[in-house]
Scaffold this motif. Structure first.
Motif, PDB file in Angstrom:
ATOM      1  N   GLU A   1       0.780  -1.247   0.124  1.00  0.00           N
ATOM      2  CA  GLU A   1       0.336  -0.200   0.319  1.00  0.00           C
ATOM      3  C   GLU A   1       0.633   1.273  -0.042  1.00  0.00           C
ATOM      4  OE1 GLU A   1      -2.302   1.282   3.371  1.00  0.00           O
ATOM      5  OE2 GLU A   1      -3.816   0.403   2.851  1.00  0.00           O
ATOM      6  N   ASP A   2       1.514   0.493   1.117  1.00  0.00           N
ATOM      7  CA  ASP A   2       2.463   2.666   0.859  1.00  0.00           C
ATOM      8  C   ASP A   2       3.434   2.492  -0.451  1.00  0.00           C
ATOM      9  OD1 ASP A   2       2.496   3.456   3.491  1.00  0.00           O
ATOM     10  OD2 ASP A   2       4.097   1.959   3.991  1.00  0.00           O
ATOM     11  N   VAL A   3       4.130   1.997  -1.276  1.00  0.00           N
ATOM     12  CA  VAL A   3       4.481   1.647  -2.677  1.00  0.00           C
ATOM     13  C   VAL A   3       3.573   2.334  -3.222  1.00  0.00           C
ATOM     14  CG1 VAL A   3       5.558   0.219  -4.349  1.00  0.00           C
ATOM     15  CG2 VAL A   3       6.410  -1.038  -1.893  1.00  0.00           C
ATOM     16  N   GLU A   4       2.149   1.870  -3.975  1.00  0.00           N
ATOM     17  CA  GLU A   4       1.319   1.809  -4.986  1.00  0.00           C
ATOM     18  C   GLU A   4       0.920   3.935  -4.397  1.00  0.00           C
ATOM     19  OE1 GLU A   4      -1.248  -0.535  -4.254  1.00  0.00           O
ATOM     20  OE2 GLU A   4      -0.531  -2.312  -4.731  1.00  0.00           O
ATOM     21  N   ARG A   5       0.967   4.288  -2.596  1.00  0.00           N
ATOM     22  CA  ARG A   5       0.846   5.715  -2.687  1.00  0.00           C
ATOM     23  C   ARG A   5       1.910   6.368  -2.856  1.00  0.00           C
ATOM     24  NH1 ARG A   5       0.391   6.147   3.069  1.00  0.00           N
ATOM     25  NH2 ARG A   5      -1.093   4.470   3.023  1.00  0.00           N
ATOM     26  N   PHE A   6       2.903   5.943  -2.908  1.00  0.00           N
ATOM     27  CA  PHE A   6       4.396   6.407  -2.615  1.00  0.00           C
ATOM     28  C   PHE A   6       4.394   6.452  -4.553  1.00  0.00           C
ATOM     29  CE2 PHE A   6       8.675   7.028  -4.503  1.00  0.00           C
ATOM     30  CZ  PHE A   6       8.794   7.593  -3.430  1.00  0.00           C
ATOM     31  N   SER A   7       4.111   5.907  -5.379  1.00  0.00           N
ATOM     32  CA  SER A   7       3.603   5.719  -6.450  1.00  0.00           C
ATOM     33  C   SER A   7       2.866   7.048  -7.364  1.00  0.00           C
ATOM     34  CB  SER A   7       3.997   4.176  -7.605  1.00  0.00           C
ATOM     35  OG  SER A   7       3.408   4.887  -8.427  1.00  0.00           O
ATOM     36  N   ALA A   8       1.677   6.891  -6.335  1.00  0.00           N
ATOM     37  CA  ALA A   8       0.690   7.097  -7.443  1.00  0.00           C
ATOM     38  C   ALA A   8       1.074   8.984  -6.793  1.00  0.00           C
ATOM     39  CB  ALA A   8      -0.191   6.761  -6.780  1.00  0.00           C
ATOM     40  N   LEU A   9       2.011   9.984  -5.885  1.00  0.00           N
ATOM     41  CA  LEU A   9       1.899  10.825  -5.246  1.00  0.00           C
ATOM     42  C   LEU A   9       2.753  10.633  -6.045  1.00  0.00           C
ATOM     43  CD1 LEU A   9       1.360  10.579  -1.387  1.00  0.00           C
ATOM     44  CD2 LEU A   9       0.399  12.090  -3.336  1.00  0.00           C
ATOM     45  N   LEU A  10       4.259  10.405  -6.512  1.00  0.00           N
ATOM     46  CA  LEU A  10       5.151  10.445  -7.285  1.00  0.00           C
ATOM     47  C   LEU A  10       5.113  11.128  -8.493  1.00  0.00           C
ATOM     48  CD1 LEU A  10       8.131  11.263  -7.330  1.00  0.00           C
ATOM     49  CD2 LEU A  10       8.980   8.575  -7.629  1.00  0.00           C
ATOM     50  N   ALA A  11       3.697  10.362  -9.568  1.00  0.00           N
ATOM     51  CA  ALA A  11       3.259  11.135 -10.345  1.00  0.00           C
ATOM     52  C   ALA A  11       2.777  12.123 -10.181  1.00  0.00           C
ATOM     53  CB  ALA A  11       2.742   9.939 -11.235  1.00  0.00           C
ATOM     54  N   ARG A  12       2.088  11.963  -9.661  1.00  0.00           N
ATOM     55  CA  ARG A  12       0.840  12.882  -9.047  1.00  0.00           C
ATOM     56  C   ARG A  12       2.098  14.812  -9.635  1.00  0.00           C
ATOM     57  NH1 ARG A  12      -2.520  14.307  -4.075  1.00  0.00           N
ATOM     58  NH2 ARG A  12      -3.027  17.345  -4.707  1.00  0.00           N
ATOM     59  N   PHE A  13       3.279  14.543  -8.261  1.00  0.00           N
ATOM     60  CA  PHE A  13       4.295  15.154  -8.592  1.00  0.00           C
ATOM     61  C   PHE A  13       4.725  16.033  -9.669  1.00  0.00           C
ATOM     62  CE2 PHE A  13       8.549  16.657  -7.537  1.00  0.00           C
ATOM     63  CZ  PHE A  13       7.613  18.193  -6.903  1.00  0.00           C
ATOM     64  N   SER A  14       4.928  15.227 -10.053  1.00  0.00           N
ATOM     65  CA  SER A  14       6.211  14.821 -11.463  1.00  0.00           C
ATOM     66  C   SER A  14       5.577  14.997 -13.092  1.00  0.00           C
ATOM     67  CB  SER A  14       6.805  13.783 -11.921  1.00  0.00           C
ATOM     68  OG  SER A  14       6.242  12.621 -12.208  1.00  0.00           O
ATOM     69  N   ASP A  15       3.956  15.693 -12.314  1.00  0.00           N
ATOM     70  CA  ASP A  15       2.956  15.350 -14.157  1.00  0.00           C
ATOM     71  C   ASP A  15       3.228  16.719 -14.259  1.00  0.00           C
ATOM     72  OD1 ASP A  15       1.457  15.923 -16.474  1.00  0.00           O
ATOM     73  OD2 ASP A  15      -0.248  14.840 -14.952  1.00  0.00           O
ATOM     74  N   PRO A  16       4.230  17.179 -15.232  1.00  0.00           N
ATOM     75  CA  PRO A  16       3.847  18.962 -16.064  1.00  0.00           C
ATOM     76  C   PRO A  16       2.536  19.288 -15.579  1.00  0.00           C
ATOM     77  CG  PRO A  16       4.503  17.757 -17.267  1.00  0.00           C
ATOM     78  CD  PRO A  16       4.594  16.477 -16.847  1.00  0.00           C
ATOM     79  N   ASP A  17       1.469  18.952 -16.557  1.00  0.00           N
ATOM     80  CA  ASP A  17       0.397  20.123 -16.575  1.00  0.00           C
ATOM     81  C   ASP A  17      -0.620  19.845 -15.274  1.00  0.00           C
ATOM     82  OD1 ASP A  17       0.709  19.281 -19.138  1.00  0.00           O
ATOM     83  OD2 ASP A  17      -0.016  17.197 -18.925  1.00  0.00           O
TER      84      ASP A  17
END
Length: 143
Positions: A127-143
């Motif tokens: 769950e933590d890995v999945e949450r981290f992945s989602a937050l990192l994707a959200r953070f790194s999305d330029p849009d």
């Protein structure tokens, strides 16, 4: 935690991450070829991601100097990792694409990176890995 404290913590974490990223890029570039410069890695990755692509697109996407992109492309072509082909409709346009060797090398590099991340996250819950992945994707999305 106050927002300012959290942001200071994020900045400190990014400082440590950047050190690891530089090390990872050096290792990845060395896996492409013994004398491939680490600065060629983002050019290589963008050709893989976007190919076939024009050099002008790489310049714009990467925010790199045109001469630096040209130098890295030359290096990647010399190592058999990038193919440059003239557009049949307009010989002024060159299309850059990854070679089969580029895909082979990337697969090996990616597997090594995946193994290192699995080892890093082995003590984390799924769950933590999945949450981290989602937050990192959200953070790194330029849009």
């Amino acid at each position: 935690m106050e927002t300012d404290d959290a942001i200071r913590g994020i900045i400190d974490s990014f400082d440590r991450i950047f050190v690891g990223v530089r090390r990872t890029v050096r290792l990845a570039a060395a896996a492409l070829g013994p004398d491939v410069q680490p600065a060629a890695w983002p050019v290589f990755r963008e050709v893989i991601r976007s190919g076939p692509v024009q050099a002008t697109t790489l310049v714009a996407t990467l925010g790199m100097d045109k001469s630096a992109v040209s130098r890295h492309l030359k290096e990647l072509r010399e190592h058999g990792l990038v193919l440059s082909e003239r557009d049949p409709a307009d010989a002024r346009i060159a299309w850059l694409s990854p070679t089969p060797l580029a895909h082979e090398r990337l697969a090996v590099i990616t597997e090594g990176q995946r193994e290192r991340l699995h080892a890093l996250f082995e003590s984390w819950s799924a769950e933590d890995v999945e949450r981290f992945s989602a937050l990192l994707a959200r953070f790194s999305d330029p849009d």
